[in-house]
Design an enzyme around this catalytic site. Structure first.
Site, PDB file in Angstrom:
ATOM      1  N   ASP A  64      58.361  48.103  59.765  1.00 22.51           N
ATOM      2  CA  ASP A  64      58.575  48.194  58.457  1.00 22.51           C
ATOM      3  C   ASP A  64      59.357  47.546  57.665  1.00 22.51           C
ATOM      4  O   ASP A  64      60.601  47.357  57.763  1.00 22.51           O
ATOM      5  CB  ASP A  64      58.767  49.948  58.102  1.00 22.51           C
ATOM      6  CG  ASP A  64      57.956  50.929  58.923  1.00 22.51           C
ATOM      7  OD1 ASP A  64      57.494  50.181  59.907  1.00 22.51           O
ATOM      8  OD2 ASP A  64      58.104  51.953  58.735  1.00 22.51           O
ATOM      9  N   TRP A 124      60.111  48.280  70.274  1.00 27.24           N
ATOM     10  CA  TRP A 124      60.860  49.213  69.304  1.00 27.24           C
ATOM     11  C   TRP A 124      62.038  49.684  70.186  1.00 27.24           C
ATOM     12  O   TRP A 124      61.841  50.040  71.470  1.00 27.24           O
ATOM     13  CB  TRP A 124      59.992  50.177  69.150  1.00 27.24           C
ATOM     14  CG  TRP A 124      60.299  51.102  67.668  1.00 27.24           C
ATOM     15  CD1 TRP A 124      60.390  51.008  66.376  1.00 27.24           C
ATOM     16  CD2 TRP A 124      60.906  52.333  68.178  1.00 27.24           C
ATOM     17  NE1 TRP A 124      60.884  52.031  65.925  1.00 27.24           N
ATOM     18  CE2 TRP A 124      61.391  52.795  66.937  1.00 27.24           C
ATOM     19  CE3 TRP A 124      61.454  52.989  69.303  1.00 27.24           C
ATOM     20  CZ2 TRP A 124      61.994  53.924  66.778  1.00 27.24           C
ATOM     21  CZ3 TRP A 124      62.168  54.298  69.012  1.00 27.24           C
ATOM     22  CH2 TRP A 124      62.286  54.697  67.581  1.00 27.24           C
ATOM     23  N   GLU A 161      53.126  58.567  56.602  1.00 28.65           N
ATOM     24  CA  GLU A 161      54.386  57.672  56.770  1.00 28.65           C
ATOM     25  C   GLU A 161      54.498  56.863  55.491  1.00 28.65           C
ATOM     26  O   GLU A 161      53.641  56.591  54.877  1.00 28.65           O
ATOM     27  CB  GLU A 161      54.350  56.787  58.040  1.00 28.65           C
ATOM     28  CG  GLU A 161      54.453  57.646  59.384  1.00 28.65           C
ATOM     29  CD  GLU A 161      54.547  56.759  60.441  1.00 28.65           C
ATOM     30  OE1 GLU A 161      55.120  57.068  61.421  1.00 28.65           O
ATOM     31  OE2 GLU A 161      53.891  55.667  60.698  1.00 28.65           O
ATOM     32  N   ARG A 184      60.324  61.964  56.694  1.00 27.11           N
ATOM     33  CA  ARG A 184      61.047  60.736  56.791  1.00 27.11           C
ATOM     34  C   ARG A 184      60.427  59.853  55.729  1.00 27.11           C
ATOM     35  O   ARG A 184      59.544  59.844  54.859  1.00 27.11           O
ATOM     36  CB  ARG A 184      60.835  59.986  58.167  1.00 27.11           C
ATOM     37  CG  ARG A 184      59.396  59.846  58.372  1.00 27.11           C
ATOM     38  CD  ARG A 184      59.409  58.799  59.880  1.00 27.11           C
ATOM     39  NE  ARG A 184      58.268  58.808  60.381  1.00 27.11           N
ATOM     40  CZ  ARG A 184      57.623  59.642  61.415  1.00 27.11           C
ATOM     41  NH1 ARG A 184      58.098  60.650  61.899  1.00 27.11           N
ATOM     42  NH2 ARG A 184      56.465  59.311  61.724  1.00 27.11           N
ATOM     43  N   ASP A 185      61.367  58.506  55.804  1.00 29.70           N
ATOM     44  CA  ASP A 185      60.856  57.422  54.929  1.00 29.70           C
ATOM     45  C   ASP A 185      60.858  57.619  53.240  1.00 29.70           C
ATOM     46  O   ASP A 185      59.948  57.559  52.717  1.00 29.70           O
ATOM     47  CB  ASP A 185      59.125  56.796  55.256  1.00 29.70           C
ATOM     48  CG  ASP A 185      58.944  57.016  56.625  1.00 29.70           C
ATOM     49  OD1 ASP A 185      60.029  56.485  57.323  1.00 29.70           O
ATOM     50  OD2 ASP A 185      58.016  56.640  57.265  1.00 29.70           O
ATOM     51  N   TRP A 219      62.863  42.405  67.777  1.00 32.83           N
ATOM     52  CA  TRP A 219      61.690  43.518  67.204  1.00 32.83           C
ATOM     53  C   TRP A 219      62.041  43.662  65.936  1.00 32.83           C
ATOM     54  O   TRP A 219      63.078  43.801  65.397  1.00 32.83           O
ATOM     55  CB  TRP A 219      61.567  44.751  68.011  1.00 32.83           C
ATOM     56  CG  TRP A 219      61.092  45.748  67.240  1.00 32.83           C
ATOM     57  CD1 TRP A 219      61.130  46.324  66.197  1.00 32.83           C
ATOM     58  CD2 TRP A 219      59.654  45.794  67.551  1.00 32.83           C
ATOM     59  NE1 TRP A 219      60.202  47.446  66.014  1.00 32.83           N
ATOM     60  CE2 TRP A 219      59.210  46.937  66.703  1.00 32.83           C
ATOM     61  CE3 TRP A 219      58.405  45.279  68.325  1.00 32.83           C
ATOM     62  CZ2 TRP A 219      57.931  47.542  66.649  1.00 32.83           C
ATOM     63  CZ3 TRP A 219      57.237  45.763  68.458  1.00 32.83           C
ATOM     64  CH2 TRP A 219      56.900  46.954  67.584  1.00 32.83           C
ATOM     65  N   MET A 220      60.978  43.510  65.088  1.00 33.16           N
ATOM     66  CA  MET A 220      60.905  44.070  63.654  1.00 33.16           C
ATOM     67  C   MET A 220      59.733  44.981  63.364  1.00 33.16           C
ATOM     68  O   MET A 220      58.504  44.699  63.823  1.00 33.16           O
ATOM     69  CB  MET A 220      60.828  42.997  62.791  1.00 33.16           C
ATOM     70  CG  MET A 220      60.484  43.282  61.078  1.00 33.16           C
ATOM     71  SD  MET A 220      60.594  41.816  60.167  1.00 33.16           S
ATOM     72  CE  MET A 220      58.913  41.263  60.337  1.00 33.16           C
ATOM     73  N   GLN A 249      62.884  47.352  59.485  1.00 38.12           N
ATOM     74  CA  GLN A 249      63.247  48.101  60.768  1.00 38.12           C
ATOM     75  C   GLN A 249      63.558  47.006  61.845  1.00 38.12           C
ATOM     76  O   GLN A 249      62.522  46.292  62.152  1.00 38.12           O
ATOM     77  CB  GLN A 249      62.028  49.151  61.123  1.00 38.12           C
ATOM     78  CG  GLN A 249      61.843  50.255  60.317  1.00 38.12           C
ATOM     79  CD  GLN A 249      62.855  51.202  60.382  1.00 38.12           C
ATOM     80  OE1 GLN A 249      62.902  52.135  61.364  1.00 38.12           O
ATOM     81  NE2 GLN A 249      64.245  51.322  59.385  1.00 38.12           N
TER      82      GLN A 249
HETATM   83  C1  FRU Z   1      56.434  53.611  60.393  1.00 37.07           C
HETATM   84  C2  FRU Z   1      57.394  54.317  61.211  1.00 37.07           C
HETATM   85  C3  FRU Z   1      58.337  54.970  59.945  1.00 37.07           C
HETATM   86  C4  FRU Z   1      59.576  55.287  60.638  1.00 37.07           C
HETATM   87  C5  FRU Z   1      59.625  53.935  61.363  1.00 37.07           C
HETATM   88  C6  FRU Z   1      60.680  53.846  62.657  1.00 37.07           C
HETATM   89  O1  FRU Z   1      55.771  52.308  61.175  1.00 37.07           O
HETATM   90  O2  FRU Z   1      56.923  55.047  61.995  1.00 37.07           O
HETATM   91  O3  FRU Z   1      57.639  56.353  59.691  1.00 37.07           O
HETATM   92  O4  FRU Z   1      60.295  55.503  59.748  1.00 37.07           O
HETATM   93  O5  FRU Z   1      58.302  53.242  61.471  1.00 37.07           O
HETATM   94  O6  FRU Z   1      60.869  52.694  63.221  1.00 37.07           O
END
Ligand code: FRU
Length: 522
Positions: A59, A83, A241, A189-190, A56-57, A75
């Protein structure tokens, strides 16, 4: 099932032929490419888009250029194709076309999973984590603490850092993580961090639920809150996000504006996840925008969580997005891996009247993999249609120009599957219909609605189309990326016909049609 086997067989033959050819060319071009090409023959495996070797991949993360290398972190969940506990996967490239898969860069730890974030080159060693001789690469990411979330507390997302002294080959987590705590905001986040020259400081932008927040630091470790933006501005159909903030010169005007990118899920114009942007000013403390209307980077369903490179050469602003949508990302019909990135795109700002538009267009570097196969001009009488056959549409670039205001084109295969695109300037829309494009039933949301892009402001006269089609995606760029649609597709066989239809009462001319085969980057 029979068609599936046939498709795999054809795919295998096709890919082995191109793989051999490519290997030689890659060597000649002295480019970095993965050697285990056998991974990359599966049905739907993109041939010129980045995808992980397996699992899985989501962001893109930590996009940073340093010392001849473009880093792409992402990710990643290495144990399943859905996920799960997030890691940062890693790949590198010398040219943003050919990629080398690298070992996982960041693993979850006692502070939590490693969610999205960014990376900077700390050239002056402000953090003290390296030295002036060996400036560190510093990654700034979100820790997501599952236990605290399950306990019902609101402060389960904090920001941490890690550093590398060998240009991203190995990473060390900072000993006193997290560096930015949480005072009870559930979605916090992010972080995107960049060096702000005028104030000689690091600026961090992150999302806090329905708004963006800005912080400043002298050393990437101690952060001070500055301001926030967006609670009452822009689209709010879902949580904000993956922000990004950067200056960009307006094409041809020498004027500079600041662009704030915000992904939102759900709440995109065609459902699920999408990426909006704001044009405004940032003075080192506050972001201001008088933009009234919602603006979207890409009107297709599959370009999410995109961010730009720090430190890219020649002041280029290079964007990569995740080519999926949370509405069905976990359900798409691939087995060994899930999802791919958009091609890296160059961002530019265009001003028309008093309005600014952020265009995004494939980097020039990509030209090298497209080999022209068909060149044609077409003239279609009112009510007629014409087909251009080509065996390799699922690994191709298609370009043409037209002054016609209303026409349709589609990609189809011998199973009768068809991906339909329509320019309807009477209704001021460009439409993408994937309802009969192949596999769609894995999730209702995937092909429920025809995707719509407003084209009311598109200038009259000649318009230019450039389309990149890979085994499981289409990217449509109109007028050099002023109008963009990106969508996943899963045909049961590759498309072998490009069909133009003229529903209008005047002649349709398709000028300078050029179909090029894309070489595999793997
Ligand atoms: C966006 C998100 C981010 C978070 C990440 C988790 O796609 O939801 O906000 O950091 O993915 O995998």
């Amino acid at each position: 099932m029979r068609t599936y086997i046939l498709y795999s067989l054809l795919g295998t033959l096709f890919f082995s032929f191109y793989s051999c050819k490519n290997k030689e060319e890659e060597k000649n071009a002295d480019v970095t490419a993965i050697s285990e090409i056998s991974f990359f023959k599966e049905p739907y495996r993109p041939q010129f888009h980045f995808s992980p070797t397996e699992m899985w991949m989501n962001d893109p993360n930590g996009l940073v250029y340093n010392d001849g290398i473009y880093h792409l972190f992402y990710q990643y969940y290495p144990e399943d194709i859905v996920w799960g506990p997030m890691h940062w996967g890693h790949a590198t490239s010398k040219n943003l076309v050919y990629w080398e898969h690298k070992p996982i860069a960041l693993f979850p730890d006692e502070n939590g999973y490693i969610f999205s974030g960014s990376a900077v080159l700390d050239q002056m060693n402000t953090s003290g984590l390296g030295s002036r001789e060996t400036p560190p690469l510093v990654a700034i990411f979100t820790y997501h603490n599952r236990e605290r979330e399950e306990d019902g507390s609101d402060d389960f997302q904090t920001q941490g850092i890690a550093y590398s002294l060998d240009n991203g080959e190995s990473w060390i987590k900072y000993q006193d993580n997290p560096v930015l705590g949480n005072e009870g905001i559930r979605d916090f986040r992010d972080p995107k961090v960049f060096w702000h020259e005028p104030t000689q400081s690091w600026i961090l932008v992150l999302v806090a639920g329905d708004r963006a927040q800005f912080y400043r630091s002298a050393d990437l470790i101690a952060w001070t809150f500055l301001s926030e933006f967006g609670k009452e501005t822009g689209a709010h159909g879902g949580v904000w996000e993956c922000p990004d903030l950067f200056p960009l010169e307006v094409s041809g005007l020498g004027e500079e504006k600041w662009v704030l990118i915000i992904s939102i899920n759900p709440g995109a114009p065609n459902g699920g996840s999408g990426t909006q942007y704001f044009i405004g000013e940032f003075d080192g403390t506050t972001f201001k925008s008088d933009q009234q209307e919602e603006k979207w980077i890409d009107w297709g369903t599959d370009n999410y969580a995109g961010i730009t490179y720090n430190n890219a050469p020649n002041n280029q602003r290079i964007f990569i997005g995740w080519m999926s949508n949370w509405a069905y990302a976990r359900d798409t019909p691939t087995k060994e891996w899930r999802s791919a990135m958009t091609v890296p795109r160059s961002l530019s700002l265009i001003k028309s009247g008093n309005s600014y538009q952020l265009a995004n267009y494939p980097l020039d570097n990509f030209g090298t993999i497209f080999k022209s196969e068909i060149k044609k001009n077409l003239k279609l009488a009112a009510g007629s249609s014409e087909t251009v056959p080509f065996d390799h549409y699922n690994q191709a670039e298609i370009e043409f120009k037209t002054t016609s205001r209303n026409f349709e084109f589609s990609f189809s295969n011998s199973l009768g599957e068809e991906l339909v695109l329509i320019l309807d300037r009477d209704q001021e829309l460009f439409l993408l219909d994937r309802s009969k494009s192949g596999k769609t039933s894995f999730k209702e949301e995937f092909a429920k609605d025809v995707q719509k892009m407003p084209v009311a402001n598109m200038p009259e006269g000649e318009i230019e189309f450039r389309i990149l089609m890979d085994w499981s995606s289409i990217e449509v760029f109109i007028n050099n990326g002023q109008y963009v649609m990106t969508a996943q597709i899963f045909p049961n066989q590759n498309y072998t016909s490009l069909n133009f239809r003229n529903p209008a009462t005047s002649v349709l001319s398709i000028d300078n049609l050029e179909v090029s085969r894309a070489e595999s980057i793997w």
